[in-house]
Design a protein around this motif. Sequence first.
Motif, mmCIF file in Angstrom:
data_model
loop_
_atom_site.group_PDB
_atom_site.id
_atom_site.type_symbol
_atom_site.label_atom_id
_atom_site.label_comp_id
_atom_site.label_asym_id
_atom_site.label_seq_id
_atom_site.Cartn_x
_atom_site.Cartn_y
_atom_site.Cartn_z
ATOM 1 N N ASP A 1 -6.298 4.715 5.695
ATOM 2 C CA ASP A 1 -6.700 3.671 4.746
ATOM 3 C C ASP A 1 -5.583 2.647 4.565
ATOM 4 O O ASP A 1 -5.836 1.443 4.469
ATOM 5 C CB ASP A 1 -7.059 4.277 3.387
ATOM 6 N N VAL B 1 0.857 -1.183 0.000
ATOM 7 C CA VAL B 1 0.000 0.000 0.000
ATOM 8 C C VAL B 1 0.896 1.236 0.000
ATOM 9 O O VAL B 1 1.876 1.303 0.750
ATOM 10 C CB VAL B 1 -0.916 0.028 1.248
ATOM 11 N N VAL C 1 -3.694 4.468 -2.018
ATOM 12 C CA VAL C 1 -4.787 4.923 -1.154
ATOM 13 C C VAL C 1 -4.630 6.418 -0.913
ATOM 14 O O VAL C 1 -3.578 7.001 -1.166
ATOM 15 C CB VAL C 1 -4.819 4.171 0.193
#
Length: 75
Positions: A59, A31, A54
């Motif tokens: 998040d 991520v 993200v």
Amino acid sequence: HAVIQHSLFAARQRGRTPVTTVADLAGKRVVVMAGDISEDHLRGSGVAMRLIPVLTQEDAIRLLAAGRADFALVA
């Protein structure tokens, strides 16, 4: 001149070897903050990994905690 600190968080897994280079992220779900310099760096690294952009740090950590990512790189 700016100094930007990034932190790499990992989902907990037994027996995982430490990440010391970008190459260690090969085959992993990572991520990143959408549009961040870290996203650009990882995309340009030539290492095959699945990047998950993200919008917020929250998040990123939520996806990691939910097991939907192996690592989160946030600034």
